[in-house]
Design a protein around this motif. Structure first.
Motif, mmCIF file in Angstrom:
data_model
loop_
_atom_site.group_PDB
_atom_site.id
_atom_site.type_symbol
_atom_site.label_atom_id
_atom_site.label_comp_id
_atom_site.label_asym_id
_atom_site.label_seq_id
_atom_site.Cartn_x
_atom_site.Cartn_y
_atom_site.Cartn_z
ATOM 1 N N ALA A 112 81.872 -1.641 36.712
ATOM 2 C CA ALA A 112 82.148 -0.200 36.759
ATOM 3 C C ALA A 112 80.838 0.582 36.824
ATOM 4 N N ILE A 113 80.770 1.515 37.760
ATOM 5 C CA ILE A 113 79.608 2.394 37.856
ATOM 6 C C ILE A 113 79.990 3.741 37.251
ATOM 7 N N PHE A 114 79.168 4.205 36.310
ATOM 8 C CA PHE A 114 79.428 5.472 35.636
ATOM 9 C C PHE A 114 78.645 6.625 36.265
ATOM 10 N N VAL A 115 77.367 6.390 36.554
ATOM 11 C CA VAL A 115 76.503 7.438 37.105
ATOM 12 C C VAL A 115 75.532 6.801 38.089
ATOM 13 N N THR A 116 75.243 7.497 39.188
ATOM 14 C CA THR A 116 74.163 7.123 40.098
ATOM 15 C C THR A 116 73.279 8.355 40.259
ATOM 16 N N GLY A 117 72.025 8.130 40.556
ATOM 17 C CA GLY A 117 71.152 9.287 40.698
ATOM 18 C C GLY A 117 69.809 8.963 41.288
ATOM 19 N N ARG A 118 69.092 10.034 41.557
ATOM 20 C CA ARG A 118 67.715 9.954 42.054
ATOM 21 C C ARG A 118 66.909 11.040 41.360
ATOM 22 N N VAL A 119 65.701 10.668 40.950
ATOM 23 C CA VAL A 119 64.775 11.602 40.320
ATOM 24 C C VAL A 119 63.468 11.562 41.100
ATOM 25 N N THR A 120 62.899 12.735 41.343
ATOM 26 C CA THR A 120 61.594 12.834 41.988
ATOM 27 C C THR A 120 60.595 13.416 41.002
ATOM 28 N N LEU A 171 53.582 13.597 35.042
ATOM 29 C CA LEU A 171 54.529 13.333 36.122
ATOM 30 C C LEU A 171 55.873 13.990 35.796
ATOM 31 N N PRO A 172 55.955 15.319 35.879
ATOM 32 C CA PRO A 172 57.222 15.981 35.560
ATOM 33 C C PRO A 172 58.268 15.785 36.655
ATOM 34 N N VAL A 173 59.518 15.887 36.238
ATOM 35 C CA VAL A 173 60.638 15.833 37.169
ATOM 36 C C VAL A 173 60.684 17.141 37.947
ATOM 37 N N VAL A 174 60.744 17.041 39.287
ATOM 38 C CA VAL A 174 60.854 18.237 40.124
ATOM 39 C C VAL A 174 62.176 18.290 40.878
ATOM 40 N N GLU A 175 62.844 17.150 41.002
ATOM 41 C CA GLU A 175 64.171 17.103 41.617
ATOM 42 C C GLU A 175 65.011 16.089 40.862
ATOM 43 N N LEU A 176 66.289 16.417 40.732
ATOM 44 C CA LEU A 176 67.218 15.547 40.029
ATOM 45 C C LEU A 176 68.571 15.675 40.706
ATOM 46 N N SER A 177 69.120 14.538 41.102
ATOM 47 C CA SER A 177 70.423 14.524 41.740
ATOM 48 C C SER A 177 71.255 13.438 41.083
ATOM 49 N N LEU A 178 72.409 13.828 40.539
ATOM 50 C CA LEU A 178 73.277 12.875 39.863
ATOM 51 C C LEU A 178 74.682 12.927 40.428
ATOM 52 N N ARG A 179 75.351 11.791 40.327
ATOM 53 C CA ARG A 179 76.759 11.709 40.685
ATOM 54 C C ARG A 179 77.460 11.005 39.526
ATOM 55 N N TYR A 180 78.384 11.722 38.911
ATOM 56 C CA TYR A 180 79.154 11.166 37.809
ATOM 57 C C TYR A 180 80.413 10.528 38.388
ATOM 58 N N HIS A 181 80.542 9.228 38.219
ATOM 59 C CA HIS A 181 81.677 8.490 38.772
ATOM 60 C C HIS A 181 82.790 8.293 37.741
ATOM 61 N N ARG A 182 82.407 7.920 36.540
ATOM 62 C CA ARG A 182 83.347 7.640 35.453
ATOM 63 C C ARG A 182 82.699 8.053 34.139
ATOM 64 N N ARG A 218 54.567 12.584 45.422
ATOM 65 C CA ARG A 218 55.981 12.556 45.019
ATOM 66 C C ARG A 218 56.406 11.100 44.819
ATOM 67 N N ILE A 219 57.031 10.845 43.678
ATOM 68 C CA ILE A 219 57.464 9.490 43.336
ATOM 69 C C ILE A 219 58.973 9.534 43.111
ATOM 70 N N ASN A 220 59.713 8.768 43.906
ATOM 71 C CA ASN A 220 61.177 8.764 43.834
ATOM 72 C C ASN A 220 61.682 7.533 43.091
ATOM 73 N N TRP A 221 62.619 7.773 42.173
ATOM 74 C CA TRP A 221 63.253 6.727 41.379
ATOM 75 C C TRP A 221 64.761 6.796 41.585
ATOM 76 N N ASP A 222 65.394 5.646 41.724
ATOM 77 C CA ASP A 222 66.847 5.567 41.801
ATOM 78 C C ASP A 222 67.384 5.007 40.493
#
Length: 166
Positions: free
Chosen positions: A127-135, A81-92, A113-117
């Motif tokens: 405090a939120i440092f990072v949010t993201g989604r991986v497929t 199950l390799p990662v094919v998409e990665l989206s991150l947002r660095y907040h702090r 396709r399996i999506n993880w948040d």
């Protein structure tokens, strides 16, 4: 900017990362605690951006293990199950010595396709440092190709993680 001001600043989520998972209840998330060690940081003592991705991977693997799914077993069955998409947002930024919690949950399965948040936040949740989604996508290791459908054992195991995100 003082450390206090820098740590209180927060960027809004990008449009690539949907904000709905920021409002999810804790009961739907697997929580994986981390502590920032020197090897996680750059020379300024701030967590290197790639460390967050490694922590997310660890959290996902531990989440699966927590429900009795050993990733090595899937590989032995010929499924990766390799990662094919990665989206991150660095907040702090996290800094050396700080503790945090990596929260993860599987949000949907679309064919193979399996999506993880993800959320990486302070231990008190303020405090939120990072949010993201991986497929992830199921790959047949023998053929080296994307599978047409998830193997029944994989799909049945993932059903245990199917959370209602409302």
């Amino acid at each position: 900017m003082s450390d206090k001001q820098e740590n209180s600043a927060q960027l809004p989520p990008s449009s690539a990362i949907q904000a709905d998972f920021l409002r999810a209840t804790t009961e739907h998330w697997f929580e994986y605690p981390v502590v920032v060690h020197p090897h996680h940081t750059d020379y300024a003592g701030i967590v290197w951006h790639g460390t967050y991705i490694a922590w997310m991977e660890e959290a996902r693997i531990e989440c699966l293990r927590s429900i009795g799914i050993d990733f090595a077993d899937w590989v032995a069955l010929g499924c990766d199950l390799p990662v094919v998409e990665l989206s991150l947002r660095y907040h702090r930024s996290l800094r050396m010595g700080m503790a945090a919690v990596v929260k993860t949950r599987m949000v949907e399965i679309e064919g193979v396709r399996i999506n993880w948040d993800y959320q990486i936040h302070s231990t008190n949740g303020e405090a939120i440092f990072v949010t993201g989604r991986v497929t992830l996508v199921a790959i047949d290791l023998e053929k080296g190709k994307i599978m047409r459908q998830l193997p029944p054992t994989v799909k049945d195991a993932l059903v245990k993680l199917s959370f209602d995100s409302e």
